[in-house]
Structure formats: C-alpha cells, structure tokens
Enzyme design. Sequence first.
Site, mmCIF file in Angstrom:
data_model
loop_
_atom_site.group_PDB
_atom_site.id
_atom_site.type_symbol
_atom_site.label_atom_id
_atom_site.label_comp_id
_atom_site.label_asym_id
_atom_site.label_seq_id
_atom_site.Cartn_x
_atom_site.Cartn_y
_atom_site.Cartn_z
ATOM 1 N N LEU A 163 -24.325 1.241 8.515
ATOM 2 C CA LEU A 163 -24.903 2.099 9.555
ATOM 3 C C LEU A 163 -23.912 3.169 10.009
ATOM 4 C CD1 LEU A 163 -26.870 -0.607 11.560
ATOM 5 C CD2 LEU A 163 -27.721 0.930 9.785
ATOM 6 N N LYS B 50 -13.839 6.514 12.193
ATOM 7 C CA LYS B 50 -14.127 7.059 13.536
ATOM 8 C C LYS B 50 -13.867 8.558 13.601
ATOM 9 C CE LYS B 50 -15.370 3.604 13.710
ATOM 10 N NZ LYS B 50 -15.324 2.331 12.964
ATOM 11 N N LEU C 168 1.799 1.615 6.279
ATOM 12 C CA LEU C 168 1.467 0.490 7.162
ATOM 13 C C LEU C 168 0.079 0.701 7.786
ATOM 14 C CD1 LEU C 168 4.999 0.139 8.781
ATOM 15 C CD2 LEU C 168 3.894 -1.499 7.219
ATOM 16 N N HIS D 241 -19.403 7.016 41.143
ATOM 17 C CA HIS D 241 -20.629 7.764 40.899
ATOM 18 C C HIS D 241 -20.296 9.234 40.649
ATOM 19 C CE1 HIS D 241 -24.790 9.028 41.276
ATOM 20 N NE2 HIS D 241 -24.377 10.007 42.067
ATOM 21 N N ARG E 185 0.805 -1.219 0.000
ATOM 22 C CA ARG E 185 0.000 0.000 0.000
ATOM 23 C C ARG E 185 0.844 1.277 0.000
ATOM 24 N NH1 ARG E 185 -5.304 0.507 2.052
ATOM 25 N NH2 ARG E 185 -5.210 -1.670 2.678
HETATM 26 P P1 FAD Z 1 -5.918 -5.486 6.307
HETATM 27 O O1 FAD Z 1 -6.032 -4.409 7.294
HETATM 28 O O2 FAD Z 1 -6.824 -5.458 5.121
HETATM 29 O O3 FAD Z 1 -4.394 -5.496 5.844
HETATM 30 C C1 FAD Z 1 -3.895 -6.302 4.831
HETATM 31 C C2 FAD Z 1 -2.773 -5.573 4.140
HETATM 32 O O4 FAD Z 1 -2.116 -6.485 3.275
HETATM 33 C C3 FAD Z 1 -3.236 -4.419 3.262
HETATM 34 O O5 FAD Z 1 -2.632 -3.212 3.649
HETATM 35 C C4 FAD Z 1 -2.816 -4.827 1.840
HETATM 36 O O6 FAD Z 1 -2.355 -3.723 1.069
HETATM 37 C C5 FAD Z 1 -1.683 -5.797 2.122
HETATM 38 N N1 FAD Z 1 -1.478 -6.794 1.063
HETATM 39 C C6 FAD Z 1 -2.400 -7.600 0.466
HETATM 40 N N2 FAD Z 1 -1.823 -8.422 -0.418
HETATM 41 C C7 FAD Z 1 -0.496 -8.136 -0.396
HETATM 42 C C8 FAD Z 1 0.626 -8.654 -1.081
HETATM 43 N N3 FAD Z 1 0.509 -9.665 -1.963
HETATM 44 N N4 FAD Z 1 1.846 -8.118 -0.817
HETATM 45 C C9 FAD Z 1 1.985 -7.116 0.084
HETATM 46 N N5 FAD Z 1 0.953 -6.595 0.761
HETATM 47 C C10 FAD Z 1 -0.269 -7.100 0.538
HETATM 48 N N6 FAD Z 1 -12.585 -3.294 12.679
HETATM 49 C C11 FAD Z 1 -12.662 -3.006 13.992
HETATM 50 O O7 FAD Z 1 -12.283 -3.831 14.816
HETATM 51 N N7 FAD Z 1 -13.150 -1.803 14.434
HETATM 52 C C12 FAD Z 1 -13.592 -0.858 13.577
HETATM 53 O O8 FAD Z 1 -14.025 0.221 14.003
HETATM 54 C C13 FAD Z 1 -13.543 -1.132 12.185
HETATM 55 N N8 FAD Z 1 -13.963 -0.218 11.285
HETATM 56 C C14 FAD Z 1 -13.875 -0.497 9.965
HETATM 57 C C15 FAD Z 1 -14.361 0.448 9.054
HETATM 58 C C16 FAD Z 1 -14.313 0.206 7.706
HETATM 59 C C17 FAD Z 1 -14.817 1.248 6.737
HETATM 60 C C18 FAD Z 1 -13.756 -1.020 7.231
HETATM 61 C C19 FAD Z 1 -13.664 -1.292 5.752
HETATM 62 C C20 FAD Z 1 -13.287 -1.967 8.116
HETATM 63 C C21 FAD Z 1 -13.355 -1.720 9.492
HETATM 64 N N9 FAD Z 1 -12.916 -2.660 10.433
HETATM 65 C C22 FAD Z 1 -13.015 -2.373 11.766
HETATM 66 C C23 FAD Z 1 -12.343 -3.959 10.022
HETATM 67 C C24 FAD Z 1 -10.802 -3.889 10.073
HETATM 68 O O9 FAD Z 1 -10.358 -2.851 9.241
HETATM 69 C C25 FAD Z 1 -10.196 -5.209 9.618
HETATM 70 O O10 FAD Z 1 -10.734 -6.272 10.373
HETATM 71 C C26 FAD Z 1 -8.679 -5.215 9.786
HETATM 72 O O11 FAD Z 1 -8.107 -4.188 9.022
HETATM 73 C C27 FAD Z 1 -8.089 -6.565 9.373
HETATM 74 O O12 FAD Z 1 -6.708 -6.534 9.433
HETATM 75 P P2 FAD Z 1 -5.809 -7.431 8.467
HETATM 76 O O13 FAD Z 1 -4.407 -7.067 8.803
HETATM 77 O O14 FAD Z 1 -6.249 -8.822 8.503
HETATM 78 O O15 FAD Z 1 -6.137 -6.911 6.988
HETATM 79 P P1 NAD Z 2 -21.862 -7.044 7.297
HETATM 80 O O1 NAD Z 2 -21.733 -8.468 7.010
HETATM 81 O O2 NAD Z 2 -21.741 -6.541 8.682
HETATM 82 O O3 NAD Z 2 -23.268 -6.514 6.764
HETATM 83 C C1 NAD Z 2 -23.707 -6.684 5.436
HETATM 84 C C2 NAD Z 2 -25.228 -6.611 5.380
HETATM 85 O O4 NAD Z 2 -25.632 -6.540 4.027
HETATM 86 C C3 NAD Z 2 -25.902 -7.832 5.998
HETATM 87 O O5 NAD Z 2 -26.806 -7.403 6.982
HETATM 88 C C4 NAD Z 2 -26.593 -8.492 4.793
HETATM 89 O O6 NAD Z 2 -27.820 -9.104 5.137
HETATM 90 C C5 NAD Z 2 -26.821 -7.318 3.859
HETATM 91 N N1 NAD Z 2 -26.942 -7.657 2.422
HETATM 92 C C6 NAD Z 2 -26.161 -8.496 1.709
HETATM 93 N N2 NAD Z 2 -26.576 -8.530 0.410
HETATM 94 C C7 NAD Z 2 -27.636 -7.670 0.293
HETATM 95 C C8 NAD Z 2 -28.496 -7.262 -0.798
HETATM 96 N N3 NAD Z 2 -28.349 -7.724 -2.053
HETATM 97 N N4 NAD Z 2 -29.474 -6.371 -0.540
HETATM 98 C C9 NAD Z 2 -29.647 -5.886 0.714
HETATM 99 N N5 NAD Z 2 -28.854 -6.234 1.774
HETATM 100 C C10 NAD Z 2 -27.860 -7.113 1.572
HETATM 101 O O7 NAD Z 2 -20.780 -6.319 6.329
HETATM 102 P P2 NAD Z 2 -20.266 -4.814 6.242
HETATM 103 O O8 NAD Z 2 -21.153 -3.876 6.976
HETATM 104 O O9 NAD Z 2 -20.004 -4.581 4.792
HETATM 105 O O10 NAD Z 2 -18.890 -4.888 7.016
HETATM 106 C C11 NAD Z 2 -17.822 -5.727 6.572
HETATM 107 C C12 NAD Z 2 -16.910 -6.110 7.704
HETATM 108 O O11 NAD Z 2 -16.208 -5.002 8.212
HETATM 109 C C13 NAD Z 2 -17.667 -6.731 8.861
HETATM 110 O O12 NAD Z 2 -17.079 -7.967 9.159
HETATM 111 C C14 NAD Z 2 -17.494 -5.783 9.992
HETATM 112 O O13 NAD Z 2 -17.327 -6.453 11.220
HETATM 113 C C15 NAD Z 2 -16.234 -4.998 9.624
HETATM 114 N N6 NAD Z 2 -16.391 -3.649 10.162
HETATM 115 C C16 NAD Z 2 -16.365 -3.479 11.511
HETATM 116 C C17 NAD Z 2 -16.592 -2.230 12.044
HETATM 117 C C18 NAD Z 2 -16.581 -2.059 13.523
HETATM 118 O O14 NAD Z 2 -16.116 -2.952 14.211
HETATM 119 N N7 NAD Z 2 -17.047 -0.940 14.064
HETATM 120 C C19 NAD Z 2 -16.843 -1.149 11.233
HETATM 121 C C20 NAD Z 2 -16.880 -1.361 9.869
HETATM 122 C C21 NAD Z 2 -16.637 -2.616 9.349
#
Ligand code: FAD
Ligand code: NAD
Length: 471
Positions: free
Chosen positions: A190, A54, A41, A450, A38
């Site tokens: 949401l 957030k 990091l 409290h 990317r």
């Molecule tokens: P990633 O964070 O996806 O990291 C994987 C990395 O590997 C990437 O940077 C990618 O570029 C790199 N990579 C892939 N293939 C290669 C390759 N071949 N060579 C080198 N590098 C490579 N989780 C929470 O707990 N709390 C939250 O509030 C929360 N909010 C979220 C909000 C959004 C909008 C999204 C999309 C996700 C959110 N998540 C949240 C989920 C959280 O981001 C993921 O669970 C977490 O990032 C997973 O970590 P990871 O290291 O497995 O994967």
């Molecule tokens: P999700 O699985 O939480 O929700 C996807 C929703 O889309 C489900 O309720 C499903 O029923 C609905 N859906 C699927 N196909 C549909 C269709 N054709 N029409 C209407 N509804 C449909 O997935 P997400 O919200 O995309 O989040 C992805 C991942 O990222 C999750 O695993 C989540 O835990 C993680 N995440 C976590 C946080 C956090 O911890 N605060 C924040 C963002 C993302």
Amino acid sequence: ASQTEEKDLVIIGGGVAGYVAAIKAGQEGLKVTCIEKRGALGGTCLNVGCIPSKSLLNNSHMYHSILHDTKNRGIDVGDVKLNLDAMMKAKDTSVSGLTKGIEFLFKKNGVEYIKGTGTFASENEIKVALNDGGETSVVGKNILIATGSESTPFPGLEFDEERVITSTGALALKKVPESMIVIGGGIIGLEMGSVWSRLGAKVTVVEFLNQIGGPGMDNEVAKSIQKLLKKQGMEFKLGTKVVSGDKTGEKIKLEVDSAKGGKPETLDAEVVLVAIGRRPYTAGLGLENIGLELDDRGRVVIDSEYRTKHSHIRCIGDCTFGPMLAHKAEEEAVAAVEYIKKGYGHVNYGVIPSVMYTHPEVAWVGQNEQELKAANIPYKVGNFPFSANSRAKTNLDTDGMVKMLADPETDRLLGCHIVGPNAGEMIAEATLALEYGASTEDIARTCHAHPTLAEAFKEAAMATYSKAIHY
Ligand code: FAD
Ligand code: NAD
C-alpha cells in the site's frame, strides 16, 4: 590479520537492531564491535526501507496534491512536471545523511565498525570476509545476531528489480510505469503502491485475504482506508490469490484465482511488485557451525532475554520473533544490552505502535476489535471523525477517524486505531496512554491545544467514556 583482544560484545549486522545495540553498548562502557556487510550502516530501514520510502511518500504526496488539490485552496499553479531523477536524488540525500550520521555516532561512542560479512567460526569467534578483500576474525564474550530480513520471493517470478521488483526496486524505478500490479495488500504494497499511483501508474493491488493492511489492522479502519485509496485511483482485487506468473512476454502475466474458488483470471502489467511479506535473513551466518536452529519460519529461536541456546549468543530484530518493525528492533537492542550489562531489561510487546504512511496515514496500538472479539474480551467503542475536527476542516483534510476501544468496567484503554492526517504522530499519545494504563476519561480530561488534530483523539476518548462535544 586476526584481532587478539576479546570484545565484550560483537554484533553481526548494522541495521537498526545492530547499530542501536552498538551505540548503547558503547555508552555502557562495553568494548564493542559491529560487523556490517552492506558498506553502509542503518540496514534495511535506512538504506532500502523506512527512510527512502518515506522520502518518496512525502514528495509524491506533494506532487499529487499540487496536481489535484490546489484550486480550492486559492493557489493557481502553472505547468506541474515530475522530475523523477531529482525526486530520487532527494531520497538518496536523506539516506546518505542519516547513514553517515550513524558512523559519526559510532566514533563518538567508541564502537569499532568492521565492513564485511560475519560467519560463526566457533561459539565465540566470528570470521569476517572483509568488503575490501582479505579476512579477519573477532572474539566476543557476548555475541548479538542482528542480521535482519529479506523480501519473500514469489515462486516462478524471479526478481530482476526492473520489471519484477521487491520494495528495493520500487524505491528506484527509472521511469513511471504505465501499469503496476502489487501482489500483497500489506503495508509495503500500500505504501509503495501509493507512491507510483500518485506519480501516474495504474496500480492494482491483488490481496489473498478479504481485507487490506496486513496483520494487526482493525477491520473497520482497513475498509475505510481502502475506500480512500480507491478514491485516489488504486484498484483492489481482494480474496484473490496469485497462482503463477510469466515474465517472458512484453508484459508480465499473472494467473489469479478467487480465494473462494471462483473463476480464474489473467492479469497483466508492465511492472509487478511482490510484497507478500519478509523472511528472516541468516544465510551465510554459519549457524550450523554452532548448532543453532531456526524455527519453521526461519527465525532464530530465543528465550525472553533474547538468548539462544548458547546463553552468551543473543538475537534481536527482524531475524527473530515479533513484528518486523524498526522501532521494535530498537527497543530490543537497548533491552538486550541491558541484559548483558545489568542482568535486566524490558520491552512491552503489547504496546508497539504500527503506522502506515499512506495519505491519510493509518496508525494503531494495542488490540483491535476483531482481536478482542476473538479473545472474548468485553469492550466499549468511541469514535470521532476528522470531519468534525476544526484543524482538519481548516486544512481541508478531513478524511478518517479516531477509534478507541476500552474496558467497559474499568474504562482502561485497550486499543486505539486512527485513519487520518498525521495519524502516525498522534499514535504516540495513545501509546503513552496505553503504557501508563490510562482510562479514556484520563485522556478526555487532559487539556489539548486548540485547534489541533490531537483534539480528535481527546474527543474520541470523550465519546468512549461519555459523549463527544463536537459530534
Ligand atoms: P535490517 O535492517 O535488515 O539489518 C540487518 C543488517 O545486517 C543488514 O544491513 C545486513 O546487510 C546485515 N547483515 C546480514 N547478514 C550479515 C552478516 N553475515 N554479516 C554482516 N552483516 C550482515 N519499519 C518501521 O518501523 N517503519 C517503517 O516505516 C518501515 N518501512 C519499511 C519500508 C520498507 C520498504 C521495508 C522493506 C521495511 C520497512 N520497515 C519499516 C521495516 C524495517 O526496515 C525493519 O523492521 C528493520 O530494518 C529491522 O532492523 P534489523 O536491524 O533487524 O534488520
Ligand atoms: P505483510 O505481511 O504486511 O503483507 C503481505 C500481504 O500479502 C498479506 O496481506 C498477505 O495476505 C498477502 N499475500 C501473501 N501471499 C499472497 C498471494 N500469493 N497473493 C496475494 N496476496 C498475498 O508484508 P509486507 O507488506 O511485504 O511487509 C513486510 C514487513 O515489512 C512487514 O512486517 C511490515 O511491518 C514491514 N514494513 C513496515 C512498514 C511500516 O511500518 N510503515 C513499511 C513497510 C514494511
């Protein structure tokens, strides 16, 4: 130029899973290399996930509160204007500060960081196409796959990140759209729907199931937060499936069908956010070169010690089993390195909290009511509403409740579900209680300061084993 020195551990992916494993390995004295393509990091979480979302959630909540929630607090404000550019810059500053912080921690712990894309050349050798051009290769005694996940696309609606967007586009819109349809009422839908609704967009969430919140949310809690989000202006179409989409016109059109076979309908909006889940990302990794297979959902198959069928190649985080959460990835990272270094490690998958950072927040840990019912596990329930909590009352922020589920025989806590202010912080207490096998009486007999919101947690425990005082 290839490296000749064999590393103890080579990590592919510098997201939460990969970077935490790298730091832990450095601390354990292992020679470690982390490959990340990317250019920064922290992976999804820091760059386009947890952290930027957030930032926007916090600042859009402040904006919304200043617009709608100051008069009764004795604060008269003048002209309130949104400066979206500045709000985006504040988000970018938080992100870059944190990603640079990890680079610093890499240096401090002796982690080698290679900016490039890693591909398996053999079971011990990773070829890296460097971001700056050229190639190198690294050889590892152990290899950790931590390549994360990506947004699941909706067939026929190609992402352009301006009109048809993933969460990444939703973190960087240049103006507030007049209308937005969110496909999928899970956590991303949401949270990001809340951001744009607060900033002025007309947001409609279309959800296939009859309940919002995605997997794991307690039914009662889901109903409660839906009501509160509706009060804030979000619209919901539950039990409704998006069948197809068309982005050729000025507005994007969606054909939706009632999941139960009612009348089909056409909806339109300026922007459509597709939030129907995420899928493991392993493209370009060359798993086929080493004969590693994926399951039917694209996850790397591992055993309980994170080993693939090649026992020195492990996999953790979003690209394998379990909830896609940053803190889950982090726990696995530490455990995986411990398995490599010491031969044992541990993650308690029954005690992983979830938080949805809407306002109010929703947080839970352990089992919910519908899961206990489905598993025929007997339980008792205790509830305490924030409207009866002194701190919530003084803060004029009384929506929500704490709900506890416990074993009727032993009184042991089985699950805790909170919708309310600061639920995301409060759930840490429930998580600790669950991890230590506390009973609700243990919690209720623990003195809580409290006036605090945490007293609602204590009183819910009192309501579970006996009676709450203030309700
Ligand atoms: P990633 O964070 O996806 O990291 C994987 C990395 O590997 C990437 O940077 C990618 O570029 C790199 N990579 C892939 N293939 C290669 C390759 N071949 N060579 C080198 N590098 C490579 N989780 C929470 O707990 N709390 C939250 O509030 C929360 N909010 C979220 C909000 C959004 C909008 C999204 C999309 C996700 C959110 N998540 C949240 C989920 C959280 O981001 C993921 O669970 C977490 O990032 C997973 O970590 P990871 O290291 O497995 O994967
Ligand atoms: P999700 O699985 O939480 O929700 C996807 C929703 O889309 C489900 O309720 C499903 O029923 C609905 N859906 C699927 N196909 C549909 C269709 N054709 N029409 C209407 N509804 C449909 O997935 P997400 O919200 O995309 O989040 C992805 C991942 O990222 C999750 O695993 C989540 O835990 C993680 N995440 C976590 C946080 C956090 O911890 N605060 C924040 C963002 C993302």
